[in-house]
Design a protein around this motif. Structure first.
Motif, PDB file in Angstrom:
ATOM      1  N   ALA A   1     -88.684-109.357  -8.765  1.00  8.84           N
ATOM      2  CA  ALA A   1     -89.811-109.838  -9.842  1.00  8.84           C
ATOM      3  C   ALA A   1     -91.356-110.273  -8.756  1.00  8.84           C
ATOM      4  CB  ALA A   1     -89.123-110.335 -11.207  1.00  8.84           C
ATOM      5  N   SER A   2     -90.758-111.339  -7.915  1.00 13.38           N
ATOM      6  CA  SER A   2     -91.428-111.860  -6.953  1.00 13.38           C
ATOM      7  C   SER A   2     -92.089-111.489  -5.964  1.00 13.38           C
ATOM      8  CB  SER A   2     -90.607-113.457  -6.664  1.00 13.38           C
ATOM      9  OG  SER A   2     -89.787-112.833  -5.373  1.00 13.38           O
ATOM     10  N   GLY A   3     -91.214-109.760  -5.955  1.00 15.23           N
ATOM     11  CA  GLY A   3     -91.508-109.618  -4.408  1.00 15.23           C
ATOM     12  C   GLY A   3     -91.530-110.110  -3.294  1.00 15.23           C
ATOM     13  N   LYS A   4     -91.401-110.993  -2.677  1.00 16.73           N
ATOM     14  CA  LYS A   4     -91.197-112.432  -1.725  1.00 16.73           C
ATOM     15  C   LYS A   4     -89.906-111.602  -0.778  1.00 16.73           C
ATOM     16  CE  LYS A   4     -91.835-116.141  -3.767  1.00 16.73           C
ATOM     17  NZ  LYS A   4     -90.823-117.441  -3.939  1.00 16.73           N
ATOM     18  N   LEU A   5     -89.281-110.532  -1.299  1.00 15.92           N
ATOM     19  CA  LEU A   5     -88.774-109.555  -0.043  1.00 15.92           C
ATOM     20  C   LEU A   5     -88.409-108.169  -1.106  1.00 15.92           C
ATOM     21  CD1 LEU A   5     -84.610-111.562  -1.264  1.00 15.92           C
ATOM     22  CD2 LEU A   5     -86.780-111.595   0.808  1.00 15.92           C
ATOM     23  N   ALA A   6     -89.414-107.320  -0.612  1.00 17.27           N
ATOM     24  CA  ALA A   6     -89.922-106.011  -0.137  1.00 17.27           C
ATOM     25  C   ALA A   6     -89.572-105.592   1.178  1.00 17.27           C
ATOM     26  CB  ALA A   6     -92.071-106.322  -0.891  1.00 17.27           C
ATOM     27  N   ASP A   7     -88.864-104.296   0.790  1.00 15.79           N
ATOM     28  CA  ASP A   7     -88.736-104.284   1.728  1.00 15.79           C
ATOM     29  C   ASP A   7     -87.635-104.735   2.898  1.00 15.79           C
ATOM     30  OD1 ASP A   7     -89.939-101.853   1.582  1.00 15.79           O
ATOM     31  OD2 ASP A   7     -92.633-102.579   2.973  1.00 15.79           O
ATOM     32  N   TYR A   8     -86.910-105.642   1.685  1.00 14.14           N
ATOM     33  CA  TYR A   8     -85.986-106.468   2.289  1.00 14.14           C
ATOM     34  C   TYR A   8     -84.607-105.454   1.886  1.00 14.14           C
ATOM     35  CZ  TYR A   8     -82.755-110.503   4.483  1.00 14.14           C
ATOM     36  OH  TYR A   8     -81.429-110.778   4.686  1.00 14.14           O
ATOM     37  N   HIS A   9     -83.737-104.534   2.802  1.00 14.74           N
ATOM     38  CA  HIS A   9     -82.438-103.748   2.753  1.00 14.74           C
ATOM     39  C   HIS A   9     -81.608-104.890   2.165  1.00 14.74           C
ATOM     40  CE1 HIS A   9     -80.949-105.418   6.506  1.00 14.74           C
ATOM     41  NE2 HIS A   9     -79.673-105.020   6.382  1.00 14.74           N
ATOM     42  N   LEU A  10     -81.190-105.833   2.566  1.00 12.52           N
ATOM     43  CA  LEU A  10     -80.938-106.775   1.783  1.00 12.52           C
ATOM     44  C   LEU A  10     -80.456-106.946  -0.051  1.00 12.52           C
ATOM     45  CD1 LEU A  10     -79.335-108.717   4.575  1.00 12.52           C
ATOM     46  CD2 LEU A  10     -78.041-106.845   3.512  1.00 12.52           C
ATOM     47  N   LEU A  11     -81.617-107.001  -0.087  1.00 14.05           N
ATOM     48  CA  LEU A  11     -82.056-107.469  -1.950  1.00 14.05           C
ATOM     49  C   LEU A  11     -81.042-106.044  -2.478  1.00 14.05           C
ATOM     50  CD1 LEU A  11     -83.056-108.874  -3.848  1.00 14.05           C
ATOM     51  CD2 LEU A  11     -84.990-107.486  -3.218  1.00 14.05           C
ATOM     52  N   PRO A  12     -82.004-105.192  -2.300  1.00 13.97           N
ATOM     53  CA  PRO A  12     -81.285-103.613  -3.078  1.00 13.97           C
ATOM     54  C   PRO A  12     -79.154-103.701  -2.783  1.00 13.97           C
ATOM     55  CG  PRO A  12     -82.351-103.067  -1.234  1.00 13.97           C
ATOM     56  CD  PRO A  12     -82.993-104.651  -2.041  1.00 13.97           C
ATOM     57  N   ALA A  13     -79.078-104.209  -1.699  1.00 16.07           N
ATOM     58  CA  ALA A  13     -78.063-104.102  -1.160  1.00 16.07           C
ATOM     59  C   ALA A  13     -77.515-104.638  -2.771  1.00 16.07           C
ATOM     60  CB  ALA A  13     -77.640-103.694   0.233  1.00 16.07           C
ATOM     61  N   THR A  14     -77.276-106.380  -2.262  1.00 15.96           N
ATOM     62  CA  THR A  14     -76.733-107.513  -2.876  1.00 15.96           C
ATOM     63  C   THR A  14     -76.505-107.181  -4.401  1.00 15.96           C
ATOM     64  OG1 THR A  14     -77.492-108.869  -1.124  1.00 15.96           O
ATOM     65  CG2 THR A  14     -76.796-109.400  -3.849  1.00 15.96           C
ATOM     66  N   ARG A  15     -77.681-106.556  -4.955  1.00 15.43           N
ATOM     67  CA  ARG A  15     -77.536-106.437  -6.372  1.00 15.43           C
ATOM     68  C   ARG A  15     -76.750-105.134  -6.493  1.00 15.43           C
ATOM     69  NH1 ARG A  15     -83.165-104.341  -8.274  1.00 15.43           N
ATOM     70  NH2 ARG A  15     -83.470-106.557  -9.923  1.00 15.43           N
ATOM     71  N   ALA A  16     -76.755-103.933  -5.393  1.00 12.87           N
ATOM     72  CA  ALA A  16     -76.278-103.183  -5.843  1.00 12.87           C
ATOM     73  C   ALA A  16     -74.486-103.116  -6.005  1.00 12.87           C
ATOM     74  CB  ALA A  16     -76.017-101.601  -4.454  1.00 12.87           C
ATOM     75  N   ASP A  17     -74.352-104.202  -4.961  1.00  7.96           N
ATOM     76  CA  ASP A  17     -73.266-104.919  -5.020  1.00  7.96           C
ATOM     77  C   ASP A  17     -72.641-105.685  -6.263  1.00  7.96           C
ATOM     78  OD1 ASP A  17     -70.473-105.509  -2.944  1.00  7.96           O
ATOM     79  OD2 ASP A  17     -71.042-107.342  -3.120  1.00  7.96           O
ATOM     80  N   LEU A  18     -73.420-106.259  -6.460  1.00  5.38           N
ATOM     81  CA  LEU A  18     -73.101-107.165  -7.550  1.00  5.38           C
ATOM     82  C   LEU A  18     -72.766-106.260  -9.014  1.00  5.38           C
ATOM     83  CD1 LEU A  18     -75.206-110.181  -7.502  1.00  5.38           C
ATOM     84  CD2 LEU A  18     -72.753-110.270  -6.870  1.00  5.38           C
ATOM     85  N   LEU A  19     -73.591-105.102  -8.686  1.00  7.67           N
ATOM     86  CA  LEU A  19     -73.264-104.448  -9.861  1.00  7.67           C
ATOM     87  C   LEU A  19     -71.817-103.490 -10.341  1.00  7.67           C
ATOM     88  CD1 LEU A  19     -76.984-103.394 -10.429  1.00  7.67           C
ATOM     89  CD2 LEU A  19     -75.863-104.477 -12.316  1.00  7.67           C
ATOM     90  N   ARG A  20     -71.746-103.205  -8.883  1.00  9.28           N
ATOM     91  CA  ARG A  20     -70.616-102.327  -8.452  1.00  9.28           C
ATOM     92  C   ARG A  20     -69.370-103.154  -9.228  1.00  9.28           C
ATOM     93  NH1 ARG A  20     -67.017-103.019  -5.201  1.00  9.28           N
ATOM     94  NH2 ARG A  20     -68.266-104.733  -3.708  1.00  9.28           N
ATOM     95  N   ARG A  21     -69.297-105.034  -8.097  1.00  9.34           N
ATOM     96  CA  ARG A  21     -68.157-105.993  -8.803  1.00  9.34           C
ATOM     97  C   ARG A  21     -67.838-105.805 -10.429  1.00  9.34           C
ATOM     98  NH1 ARG A  21     -66.644-109.364  -4.418  1.00  9.34           N
ATOM     99  NH2 ARG A  21     -67.907-108.898  -2.940  1.00  9.34           N
ATOM    100  N   GLU A  22     -68.903-105.793 -11.015  1.00 13.93           N
ATOM    101  CA  GLU A  22     -68.696-105.478 -12.446  1.00 13.93           C
ATOM    102  C   GLU A  22     -68.688-104.420 -12.682  1.00 13.93           C
ATOM    103  OE1 GLU A  22     -71.607-108.660 -15.074  1.00 13.93           O
ATOM    104  OE2 GLU A  22     -72.985-107.502 -14.398  1.00 13.93           O
ATOM    105  N   GLY A  23     -68.616-103.377 -12.135  1.00 14.15           N
ATOM    106  CA  GLY A  23     -68.069-101.764 -12.473  1.00 14.15           C
ATOM    107  C   GLY A  23     -68.838-101.397 -13.073  1.00 14.15           C
ATOM    108  N   ARG A  24     -70.344-101.570 -13.681  1.00 13.61           N
ATOM    109  CA  ARG A  24     -71.130-100.929 -13.609  1.00 13.61           C
ATOM    110  C   ARG A  24     -72.049-100.143 -12.047  1.00 13.61           C
ATOM    111  NH1 ARG A  24     -74.496-105.937 -15.236  1.00 13.61           N
ATOM    112  NH2 ARG A  24     -77.033-104.179 -15.799  1.00 13.61           N
ATOM    113  N   LEU A  25     -70.870 -98.342 -12.033  1.00 13.36           N
ATOM    114  CA  LEU A  25     -71.108 -98.512 -10.586  1.00 13.36           C
ATOM    115  C   LEU A  25     -72.589 -97.254 -11.013  1.00 13.36           C
ATOM    116  CD1 LEU A  25     -67.489 -97.107 -10.939  1.00 13.36           C
ATOM    117  CD2 LEU A  25     -68.564 -99.164  -9.429  1.00 13.36           C
TER     118      LEU A  25
END
Length: 405
Positions: free
Chosen positions: A351-375
């Motif tokens: 939401a802060s926009g500080k990591l816009a276009d930084y690939h590890l932000l969406p990759a990290t969110r995806a990985d945490l969601l996967r770990r929670e089973g929210r595929l």
């Protein structure tokens, strides 16, 4: 006639150990960077034939420096320009072979701080450091940074010209400026290492140069704990290289084969970190090295001391605030306090926009969601990360995750 293998090996070893000192001494004496590099190259070329004939000298560095100095004197003697004559006079004031051992580090330190001067553009600092301190050719540097040789040559020319035209002093900065300037030096060396750390095979040489330069700095600035902290961090990260890639695909830390880790490099990294921490002036590189130490001393991801890592990231965020640090802290919090707690911090960062276009932000969110089973929720974030991932190894990893879910 080709020099014997033993002589070629001796010259190669001397090149790695002495290049920066020979160049630094000549720059200090002449003020001419190109002349210093040319005459240093001549000296090493001369060593191949002279050492084969006369034997390897007891002090190869002194021999090389003296030979390079004589070449520089001859070059300047042929130059009738007044300024060159003044430089020639400077050359004759002191024989480098007679320089006291305790004076030698100052020459290399002057070279390090000049190459990494904040007035130079950051890419120029990196290129100049690799060319002048590591002795890499323009072609080698261009290849490492996926540039063309002419473009890299121009970058080096502009950097040297700026040093001359802007009057950038060839010296170690005074005490009041040292912390700021040391940070600039450490940043250059760490970038050199990181550029190689993220590549499987082609990056090995660049990472090795980063470590070699960090070793040099740690020796020359033995009382600076952050120099040791950076060296420790590099060693602890590089120790995992053999397990970081599999057929060109990135392997995440939790899935790495820890038996492939370089234990001797880990031991050296841990010892270097202890030496730095004993000085009781912890800084950003020491904190990052301490985090790396938590990982390499754990038998598995599950056995990792995540609360300690989260605490270290909190301290790192205090002394060197950065949204990337905040992202890494979010992962540590997720592993300590639960996925939901980590995801909340990731959402705040997004939401802060500080990591816009930084690939590890969406990759990290995806990985945490996967770990929670929210595929289903994770998939679009893997796709977003895939679209902007900078290396082929990371793209292959993200594609594999997508195919799994």
């Amino acid at each position: 006639m080709t020099a014997p293998e033993s002589i070629r090996t001796a010259v190669a070893a001397a090149y790695e150990q002495e290049w920066s000192q020979v160049v630094a001494t000549l720059i200090g004496l002449t003020g001419d960077w190109d002349l210093a590099e040319d005459c240093a190259q001549d000296a090493f070329a001369a060593a191949l034939t002279t050492w084969a004939r006369d034997g390897i000298p007891d002090r190869p560095g002194a021999w090389l420096t003296t030979t390079a100095r004589h070449r520089a004197t001859d070059r300047l003697r042929r130059d009738t320009v007044g300024a060159a004559k003044l430089r020639q006079l400077a050359l004759t004031t002191q024989d480098p072979s007679e320089i006291a051992a305790e004076e030698i580090p100052d020459e290399r330190l002057r070279l390090i701080f000049t190459c990494c001067h904040p007035a130079l553009p950051f890419p120029a600092r990196v290129a100049l450091t690799l060319r002048t301190l590591a002795g890499l050719s323009t072609a080698e540097i261009a290849k490492m940074f996926l540039s063309t040789e002419p473009a890299m040559a121009q970058r080096l020319v502009r950097a040297k010209r700026k040093i001359q035209n802007a009057g950038i002093p060839y010296r170690v900065p005074p005490a009041e400026l040292l912390p700021q300037r040391l940070s600039a030096v450490l940043a250059v060396l760490y970038l050199i290492f990181n550029q190689g750390y993220d590549e499987e095979d082609v990056g090995r040489a660049l990472a090795s140069e980063g470590i070699r330069l960090a070793r040099m700095l740690a020796r020359l600035m033995a009382e600076e704990p952050e120099a040791r902290g950076l060296l420790s961090l590099m060693l602890l990260l590089e120790a995992r290289r053999a397990s970081r890639f599999n057929d060109g695909m990135l392997v995440t830390l939790e899935n790495q084969d820890r038996s492939q880790w370089d234990r001797s490099m880990i031991d050296e990294g841990l010892m270097t970190l202890d030496e730095a921490l004993d000085m009781r002036r912890p800084g950003p590189y020491q904190l990052q090295a301490a985090i790396a130490a938590c990982h390499v001393t754990s038998s598995s991801s599950a056995d990792t001391d995540w609360p300690q890592i989260a605490a270290l990231y909190s301290e790192l965020a205090r002394v060197a605030p950065s949204p990337v640090v905040d992202l890494n802290r979010a992962v540590a919090i997720a592993m300590t306090d639960g996925i939901s707690a980590g995801l909340a911090l990731v959402d705040e960062l997004a939401a802060s926009g500080k990591l816009a276009d930084y690939h590890l932000l969406p990759a990290t969110r995806a990985d945490l969601l996967r770990r929670e089973g929210r595929l289903t929720e994770a998939a679009p974030y893997y796709e977003e990360a895939l679209a902007i991932a900078p290396t082929e190894a990371e793209r292959r990893y993200l594609k594999a995750r997508l195919s799994e879910i």
